[in-house]
Design a protein around this motif. Structure first.
Motif, short mmCIF file in Angstrom:
data_model
loop_
_atom_site.label_atom_id
_atom_site.label_comp_id
_atom_site.label_asym_id
_atom_site.label_seq_id
_atom_site.Cartn_x
_atom_site.Cartn_y
_atom_site.Cartn_z
N HIS C 116 0.83 -1.20 0.00
CA HIS C 116 0.00 0.00 0.00
C HIS C 116 0.86 1.26 0.00
O HIS C 116 0.49 2.27 -0.59
CB HIS C 116 -0.93 -0.01 1.21
CG HIS C 116 -2.13 -0.89 1.01
ND1 HIS C 116 -2.54 -1.30 -0.22
CD2 HIS C 116 -3.02 -1.41 1.89
CE1 HIS C 116 -3.62 -2.06 -0.09
NE2 HIS C 116 -3.93 -2.14 1.18
N LEU C 117 2.02 1.18 0.66
CA LEU C 117 2.92 2.35 0.64
C LEU C 117 3.39 2.61 -0.78
O LEU C 117 3.41 3.76 -1.24
CB LEU C 117 4.12 2.11 1.54
CG LEU C 117 3.91 2.36 3.02
CD1 LEU C 117 5.16 1.97 3.77
CD2 LEU C 117 3.62 3.83 3.25
N LEU C 118 3.74 1.57 -1.49
CA LEU C 118 4.19 1.76 -2.87
C LEU C 118 3.06 2.31 -3.71
O LEU C 118 3.24 3.18 -4.56
CB LEU C 118 4.70 0.46 -3.46
CG LEU C 118 5.34 0.65 -4.81
CD1 LEU C 118 6.69 0.00 -4.83
CD2 LEU C 118 4.53 0.08 -5.94
N TRP C 119 1.84 1.80 -3.46
CA TRP C 119 0.70 2.33 -4.21
C TRP C 119 0.53 3.81 -3.94
O TRP C 119 0.33 4.60 -4.87
CB TRP C 119 -0.59 1.60 -3.83
CG TRP C 119 -1.76 2.36 -4.29
CD1 TRP C 119 -2.25 2.41 -5.55
CD2 TRP C 119 -2.54 3.26 -3.51
NE1 TRP C 119 -3.31 3.27 -5.61
CE2 TRP C 119 -3.51 3.82 -4.37
CE3 TRP C 119 -2.54 3.66 -2.18
CZ2 TRP C 119 -4.45 4.75 -3.94
CZ3 TRP C 119 -3.47 4.58 -1.75
CH2 TRP C 119 -4.41 5.11 -2.62
N LEU C 120 0.63 4.20 -2.66
CA LEU C 120 0.42 5.61 -2.32
C LEU C 120 1.46 6.48 -3.03
O LEU C 120 1.15 7.53 -3.58
CB LEU C 120 0.51 5.79 -0.81
CG LEU C 120 0.24 7.19 -0.30
CD1 LEU C 120 -1.15 7.62 -0.67
CD2 LEU C 120 0.43 7.26 1.19
N GLY C 121 2.71 6.00 -3.04
CA GLY C 121 3.75 6.77 -3.71
C GLY C 121 3.49 6.94 -5.18
O GLY C 121 3.54 8.05 -5.71
N THR C 122 3.15 5.86 -5.86
CA THR C 122 2.94 5.99 -7.30
C THR C 122 1.65 6.75 -7.60
O THR C 122 1.55 7.41 -8.62
CB THR C 122 2.90 4.61 -7.96
OG1 THR C 122 2.03 3.78 -7.21
CG2 THR C 122 4.26 3.98 -7.99
N PHE C 123 0.69 6.66 -6.70
CA PHE C 123 -0.54 7.43 -6.89
C PHE C 123 -0.23 8.92 -6.81
O PHE C 123 -0.71 9.72 -7.62
CB PHE C 123 -1.55 7.03 -5.81
CG PHE C 123 -2.93 7.54 -6.02
CD1 PHE C 123 -3.54 7.44 -7.25
CD2 PHE C 123 -3.64 8.11 -4.98
CE1 PHE C 123 -4.83 7.91 -7.43
CE2 PHE C 123 -4.92 8.57 -5.15
CZ PHE C 123 -5.52 8.47 -6.39
N GLY C 124 0.62 9.28 -5.85
CA GLY C 124 1.05 10.67 -5.77
C GLY C 124 1.80 11.07 -7.02
O GLY C 124 1.60 12.17 -7.56
N LEU C 125 2.62 10.17 -7.50
CA LEU C 125 3.40 10.46 -8.71
C LEU C 125 2.46 10.70 -9.89
O LEU C 125 2.71 11.55 -10.74
CB LEU C 125 4.31 9.28 -9.00
CG LEU C 125 5.67 9.54 -9.61
CD1 LEU C 125 6.41 10.54 -8.79
CD2 LEU C 125 6.44 8.26 -9.68
#
Lengths: 148, 228, 380, 326
Positions: C116-125
């Motif tokens: 989920h952390l990786l998802w949040l990062g790429t979502f922000g990206l």
């Protein structure tokens, strides 16, 4: 996973089938069974999966297509149709919209033909690919010019 | 197996005149070193990130490792990049796209094959749809082995590339990169770029596949007789 | 609207988003028919990372398959291993020891936080670009993800692609000092999650970009087989961990977050709530792991020595992206006859033709990001 | 020395040389500054290897960019494609001609200096659009179209908020506007109300003009790959990039001049105050950039027409009333 009672009753009364995991259904009644299950509350499509069985003494070369549907939260029913190679099985896209991509994938990889599918193209492999890789007789290291 | 390049030496008339003037050669050498320093210290990366190694590439760009330390930033367009990092498995369907993006990058350009999938296909190498190593259709300068390689291994690869750029520019002979072969690598035996056994017809077929990538997408084969 | 019969007040423009595009999360191609910047029709083309994993599973013996499926969903390899080994165990009716179950639950929840952390990062990206605030979200998320990878490295020896589960149990027991490290790490991440909320939810731009964008209809989602946070954000209260407990989930207290809006913001909320829930589960579990063996079967020296029974089985786990299942047919040899992996992302991506029309390119990118597809899993 | 001062042509040439070079160098190192700044915000060191603390990184980038192969796409409009980057650079630099750097230090002291700067900066849309159109790339085309729409809309609040200092200062000459703010009566602070609001609006509209986050949709990396610069290679890309930084720098200079009193400050007046103020604004723009996400095109168009324009009109009205009655 046991089949729920109402499905067993439905199968016996309307289709004359034995319940089981999976239920085996003939090709001409698979759409009807899918519709009946959907009416019975099985609205969640889990997967469509096919497997290839090469010709044996008893059976011709054929594939099996298994559909698994679910009534939330726990009830699950799987039903399968046998499709001899070269023939087709009716598509379940009119019943479950999700069958679109699932059946396309299985057509692409296993080679089961779904009659009446709106868009039966290859999805994983390039359009000009020959053969269906998940068939048992397909060599894993098939060359594909010019990239391998 | 040093290549004889004497026939291809750069002989511009103006250059010959200038080279004889006193002090010019010193200045040119200095300028050359400056340019080399610039080229090796500002490597913009095109992340050809397809799978797991792409995640490690992202990790390398992030806080703990930070590729920006050595002046490396990732750009989304191949036109502005110097290094293509192929991070992940390249499939038969993807290979023409990779080749096209590689062709779109302006010279001078370099390629890093990151991870064993990009190097040899790893355990997917026998699979019908996977290209057994990107060096079967494009040149690779540095191999970074691992599955996936840790970010610091990518850093080591970038350092190796910098060193290679410097040596090439200074005219020093660099050993050809040793391709990390996996044990018992037998099949499929596809000749690599630069392999003398490689057939010309293979190049032609790969070029054809790249040019006819998307019919109707505005791409066409350049007319050999037509003007630019 | 059919692009062929669309009223041509001007020509439609065809835009190929991908297969190599900064925000398609890998190699995914969507062909968009655009009127101005508004999408009329979208046709996704997956398959650019089709690696024939299912074919490879037919060629390898049961114990050799685990490292292969690691690479499917490369963001949560632990849960991949769990899914496929559970199918093999169901096929052969192997009972895993209690400690192994607890360790599997612990690992799955630790992995879910990282995913989920990786998802949040790429979502922000996707929303802020590589040269903007999105990159800051991305970098901060990866800072925490590195800590999680450290925990796993201590446990299994690898940052990801652990190859730690096998048929019948686990390969690696947790080392000494692991509990303390995990407790510190996940307490810290719990605090940082509040910071992300402060940075994103309190931000008018984030809300404007996500609220009401990419609304998923629950009925359609169920027909398509969409699962996990996307389904829960559309108001369907369903979670495999609670409704069909596997591993040690029947001994774990679990709250399933549900939202009813079905838009990108609801998906964000569900994922953040799941992240906190997973952190809580990890902190609850880490002290209560029972003692005992970690594998029910003796380790096999030859890969072919392990023979499966004849039959078929389907087993599913709740991955970070939804129901990750494996359908396996066995014919009594040391290799599966057919192994179908049911990836949640493949079903999620099939929502794109329904979600994209009527939105403009920016919203399509955000919607795609909020579906959190992992292309290794879509194409396999 | 006196020869130079007496001859307007020579004076212009020397002043132009000094200003342009100073600004270019500043812009180049502002890229280093931004990378370090972003690194500090993101828990990473930023450039450290090239030179001390990565200070030589812009030089390395520049040397690399000038060595790159020059590619013009096959079906691109060659003339426009090549013209766009230098034209953008020229237009950004032209605006600098009328800046009052310090009392008496004005390269070209125009009566209508502010009008000149604003009209020049609105012309910058044209090379941006040219770049998008000529690239023969769909992403670039979308970026160019977005840029044109955005610039046309944000011109209005930009001009309206710039009207406030014109009204308060009573002149279009930048030197006069700065002189009217002498002794700490900066328009951002006094009169309370219109000036400060107009200052915020002016800076936001400048962000949009310079294509900065949260209004950077012409170069939205996550949607349009690299927007208008998608097909640009080497130094042409470098010029566009540098022009963007210069535009930001000019915007912060203008903001400092119009609203923060220009060279005025405690102690001796002079160029140091102007540079300090504009640098603070510049860093503020970076701060905003690395914090915020990006608006969608229609959303910030709505923001422009529904919020910025009415509020800036109100500012103008209040400023006019203040001017007449106070």
């Amino acid at each position: 996973m046991t089949v729920p009672d109402d499905v067993t009753r439905l199968l016996a009364e309307r289709f004359g089938l034995e319940s089981g995991d999976p239920i085996t259904v003939s090709r001409d009644r698979v759409v009807e069974l899918g519709g009946a299950l959907k009416e019975a509350g099985f609205t969640y499509l889990v997967y469509v999966a096919c497997a290839h069985y090469p010709a044996t003494d008893a059976e011709p070369d054929r594939t099996v297509a298994e559909y698994r549907v679910r009534r939330l939260p726990v009830d699950e029913v799987a039903f399968r149709v046998w499709v001899p190679t070269g023939e087709s099985t009716p598509t379940l896209v009119p019943v479950f919209a999700g069958c679109d991509w699932q059946e396309r994938e299985q057509f692409d990889l296993v080679g089961t033909i779904f009659a009446g599918h709106p868009d039966l193209r290859r999805i994983m492999l390039p359009e000009d690919w020959e053969g269906h890789p998940l068939r048992r007789d397909y060599d894993i290291a098939t060359r594909h010019h010019p990239w391998r | 197996m040093a290549v004889d390049e004497s026939g291809q030496a750069f002989t511009h008339p103006l250059y010959n005149v200038m080279a004889q003037l006193p002090g010019v050669s010193l200045g040119l050498t200095t300028a050359d070193q400056l340019l080399t320093w610039g080229a090796s210290n500002s490597l913009f990366v095109f992340p050809m990130a397809t799978s797991c190694c792409g995640i490690e590439f992202m990790a390398a760009a992030c806080g703990r490792f930070d590729l920006d330390q050595m002046g490396t930033i990732a750009r989304g367009t191949p036109r502005q990049c110097d290094v293509m990092v192929i991070a992940g498995t390249i499939t038969v369907k993807m290979a023409p796209r990779v080749k096209k993006l590689w062709d779109q990058m302006p010279e001078p350009k370099w390629a890093i094959a990151m991870g064993s999938c990009a190097i040899s296909g790893d355990f997917y190498r026998d699979i019908y749809s996977v290209v057994p190593g990107v060096d079967t259709f494009m040149p690779v300068d540095v191999y970074v082995p691992g599955c996936p390689p840790n970010p610091d291994q990518l850093f080591a690869g970038m350092r190796r590339l910098q060193e290679k750029i410097r040596m090439r520019r200074n005219g020093e002979w660099t050993e050809p990169e040793l391709r990390p072969e996996t044990f018992g690598f037998k099949s499929p035996n596809l000749p690599r770029i630069g392999d003398p056994r490689r057939e010309a017809s293979l190049d032609e077929a790969q070029l054809d596949a790249v040019i006819n990538l998307d019919p109707g997408g505005g791409l066409r084969r350049p007319d050999p007789k037509g003007s630019l | 609207m059919d692009p062929e019969n669309y009223d041509p007040e001007g020509d439609l423009m065809i835009l190929n988003l991908g297969p190599q595009h900064p925000s398609t999360h890998g190699v995914f191609r969507v062909k968009l028919w655009l009127d101005g910047e508004v999408c009329i029709k979208a046709v996704p083309y997956p398959g650019y990372l089709h690696r024939g994993v299912e074919k490879l599973c037919e060629k390898l013996s049961y114990v050799m398959i685990t490292p292969i499926v690691d690479k499917n969903d490369y963001v949560s390899p632990f849960i991949n291993e769990l899914a496929i080994n559970m199918a093999f165990e169901a096929l052969n009716a192997v009972e895993t020891p209690r400690r192994a179950n607890y360790l599997r639950t612990l690992g799955a929840e630790m992995q879910r936080v990282g995913s989920h952390l990786l998802w949040l990062g790429t979502f922000g990206l996707d929303m802020g670009g590589a040269l903007g605030g999105g990159a800051s979200v991305f970098m901060h998320c990866f800072r925490e993800r590195e800590l999680i990878l450290d925990c796993f490295e201590l446990w299994t020896g690898s940052r990801f692609h652990y190859n730690t589960l096998t048929v019948g149990g686990n390969r690696h027991d947790v080392p000494a000092g692991f509990a303390e490290l995990v407790r510190q790490t996940y307490t810290l991440i719990g605090q940082r999650a509040d910071e992300y909320d402060a940075m994103l939810v309190d931000n008018a731009i984030f809300r404007a970009r996500t609220k009401g964008v990419g609304t998923v209809d629950a009925k359609l989602a169920m027909e398509l087989g969409v699962s996990g946070p996307i389904l829960r954000a559309s108001g369907i209260d369903w979670d495999l961990r609670r409704d069909r407990p596997y591993a040690a989930y029947n001994e774990v207290k679990l709250d399933v977050p549900v939202r009813y809006e079905g838009d990108c913001f609801a998906r964000y909320e569900v994922r953040m709530a799941e992240l906190r829930e997973s952190i809580r589960i990890v902190l609850d579990l880490i002290d209560g792991i029972p003692e005992g063996p970690i594998c029910a079967l003796k380790p096999v020296k030859l890969p072919g020595a392990y023979k499966g029974k004849v039959g078929q089985a389907y087993a599913a786990v709740e991955g970070p992206r939804g129901e990750l299942g494996t359908w396996v047919i066995a014919d009594g040899t040391d290799k599966p006859y057919r192994c179908k992996i049911r990836p949640p992302s493949y079903h999620a991506v099939s929502l794109i033709p329904y979600l994209a029309p009527g939105n403009n390119v920016s919203d399509i990118v955000v919607t795609l990001g909020s579906l959190d597809p992992i292309l290794g899993e879509v194409d396999r | 020395m006196s020869v130079i001062l007496e001859n307007p042509w020579l004076l212009g040439a020397v002043a132009g040389f000094v200003v342009i070079n100073a600004m270019m160098v500043t812009a180049a190192w502002s890229i280093w500054f931004e990378r370090k700044f972003a690194g500090a915000m993101q828990n990473r060191p930023g450039p450290t290897q090239v030179g001390w603390a990565g200070l030589l990184q812009p030089v390395a980038d520049l040397l690399k960019l000038i060595q790159k192969e020059d590619i013009v796409p096959t079906n691109a409009d060659r003339a426009l494609f090549n013209l766009a980057p230098p034209l953008g650079m020229i237009l950004v630099l032209a605006g600098l001609a009328v800046f009052p750097w310090a009392p008496g230090w004005v390269p070209a002291d125009l009566d209508i200096g502010l009008l000149f700067i604003l009209s020049i900066s609105s012309l910058i849309t044209i090379p941006v659009w040219m770049a998008g159109w000529a690239s023969n790339n769909k992403y670039a085309l979308l970026g160019g179209m977005r840029a044109a729409a955005q610039a046309v809309s944000f011109e209005v609040p930009l001009l309206l908020s710039a009207l406030v200092p014109i009204i308060l200062g009573g002149s279009l000459r930048l030197g006069d506007i700065v002189a009217a703010q002498a002794d700490g009566r900066w328009f951002a602070l006094w009169p309370p109300g219109p000036g400060s609001v107009a200052f915020v609006l002016f800076m936001l509209a400048s962000l949009a003009e310079a294509n900065r986050i949260p209004f950077d949709i012409p170069e939205a990396e996550s949607e349009l790959v690299a927007g208008i610069t998608t097909e640009y290679v080497g130094m042409k890309f470098g010029l566009i990039y540098l022009a963007e930084y210069l535009h930001t720098a000019v915007s912060s200079l203008l903001g400092a001049t119009l609203f923060l009193g220009g060279w005025d400050g405690p102690g001796p007046d002079g160029i140091h105050w102007l540079l300090l103020k504009s640098f603070a604004l510049f860093a503020g723009i970076f701060w905003v950039r690395w914090t915020l996400l990006r608006y969608r095109a229609d959303q910030f168009m709505a923001l422009c027409w529904r919020v910025f324009v009415p509020v800036s009109l109100a500012c103008v009205a209040v400023a006019a009333v203040w001017r007449v009655y106070a």
